[in-house]
Design a protein around this motif. Sequence first.
Motif, short mmCIF file in Angstrom:
data_model
loop_
_atom_site.label_atom_id
_atom_site.label_comp_id
_atom_site.label_asym_id
_atom_site.label_seq_id
_atom_site.Cartn_x
_atom_site.Cartn_y
_atom_site.Cartn_z
N VAL A 1 42.94 14.75 -9.32
CA VAL A 1 43.00 15.85 -8.36
C VAL A 1 44.12 15.70 -7.33
N GLY A 2 44.69 14.51 -7.18
CA GLY A 2 45.70 14.29 -6.14
C GLY A 2 46.92 15.17 -6.30
N PHE A 3 47.43 15.28 -7.52
CA PHE A 3 48.62 16.11 -7.74
C PHE A 3 48.33 17.57 -7.44
N SER A 4 47.14 18.03 -7.76
CA SER A 4 46.77 19.41 -7.44
C SER A 4 46.75 19.64 -5.95
N LEU A 5 46.19 18.70 -5.20
CA LEU A 5 46.13 18.86 -3.75
C LEU A 5 47.52 18.86 -3.12
N ALA A 6 48.44 18.09 -3.70
CA ALA A 6 49.79 18.01 -3.14
C ALA A 6 50.69 19.16 -3.59
N PHE A 7 50.59 19.54 -4.88
CA PHE A 7 51.54 20.49 -5.43
C PHE A 7 50.90 21.69 -6.13
N GLY A 8 49.59 21.83 -6.01
CA GLY A 8 48.93 22.99 -6.59
C GLY A 8 49.19 24.25 -5.79
N ASP A 9 48.67 25.37 -6.27
CA ASP A 9 48.86 26.65 -5.58
C ASP A 9 48.47 26.51 -4.12
#
Length: 440
Positions: free
Chosen positions: A95-103
């Motif tokens: 989930v870390g990448f989503s929190l940093a670079f997600g929509d």
Amino acid sequence: MNEKNSKRRYTVPFIVIAAVAVLALIPLKSSTTFSELEVSHADTAWMLMAAALVFLMTPGLAFFYGGMVRYKNLVSTLIQSFITLGIISVVWVLVGFSLAFGDSLGGFIGNPLSFFMFKDVGFQPNPAFSATIPFALFAVFQLKFAIITPALITGGVAERIRFSSLLVFIVLFSLFIYAPLAHWTWHPEGFLRKWGVLDFAGGTVVHISAGFAALSGAIFLKKRKESGNDNPTNIPYILLGTGLLWFGWFGFNAGSALAADELAVKAFLNTNLASAMAMVTWMLTDGARGKKRSAVGAAVGAVVGLVAITPAAGFVTVGQSIFIGFAASLVSYFAMRLKSRSSIDDTLDVFPCHGIGGITGMILTGLFAEEVGLIHGDPTIFLYHLLALVIVSLFTFGGSFLLYKLTDLILPMRVTETQEARGLDITQHGEVATDVPSSL
């Protein structure tokens, strides 16, 4: 702690990691493609190398920190850096990448479902981040930054933190401090980026955040019982770690150009010059004060220069990079002296080196940055840099302090006095750095 309690402590984390392993087997349907974009093989080759170079920085940091602590805490300090390679890699994909670079959700955080378990993180470019390299490579490159940031923090709390509690804190920090900062600064919709705040390779996201988190942890955990006797255990380890950090930093900064181009060369050159100047300045400052020019001082000075040039590497001239190395070395040098007179036990001077070094670099980026820096006549970006520094400092210091408190409620963070006296190598890991026969 008896064996039964020790087993119980790790039962829940084991179940969680087992669940993640099983979850990873479930295929996730992709909803986004960028088939019209062509991958640049040259850029991809360079970014693969850059990601590997940044990976190398974490083992380098382990040696750099490990050489500075007491012998009885050498293994503990090494593994505190190494373990981030494992923990953050899993958290980032989950989930870390989503929190940093997600929509973007209002410019503050990414949607946790955007790239959950690397859904839609494929092998074609994503034009929002880089139009020439596979999106998966961009994600892996960013992972290496997420790994080393909590590793940096461990230097501020070394020799007294319980290992299991540190693991909890690392996960919380990654999700609630690092990921939002990365989103604010590097996501196209992040509010700091939209303000025009410049952070080429992580002065704010990595070094200032790690510095303030380390300072917060040092205050929370209070002083070591044996603080003040800080002669390095292994100076060759420190020099080895510095060399690996310097080498890896070329990937850290030049890789942040995200292409094999002139900007990468510029960042590469500036990185080397700032570090070289900072190292020389540190040693000459020691000499001017009547002190011997130590190997440890040279190593610390070099790292301070690397920290300070990080936010500016792609935005300043060669001459300006030399000045940044000089200025940051002096500022951090005297910040370390002030810290040594205080009651704050930042074990390995993470805040004076990374926090103050990063702050110096960010301020000078706002001063010198090509076309938009203060020296070009418009104060807008410079003032936004100052505002960003205030916001980031308060967020990372206060947020980290709350996370230390939360972690302490889950698992006590500080080892007992008996464990601290015996050393964390034996009490936390059941190991010693070298098994020398007692007859020798």
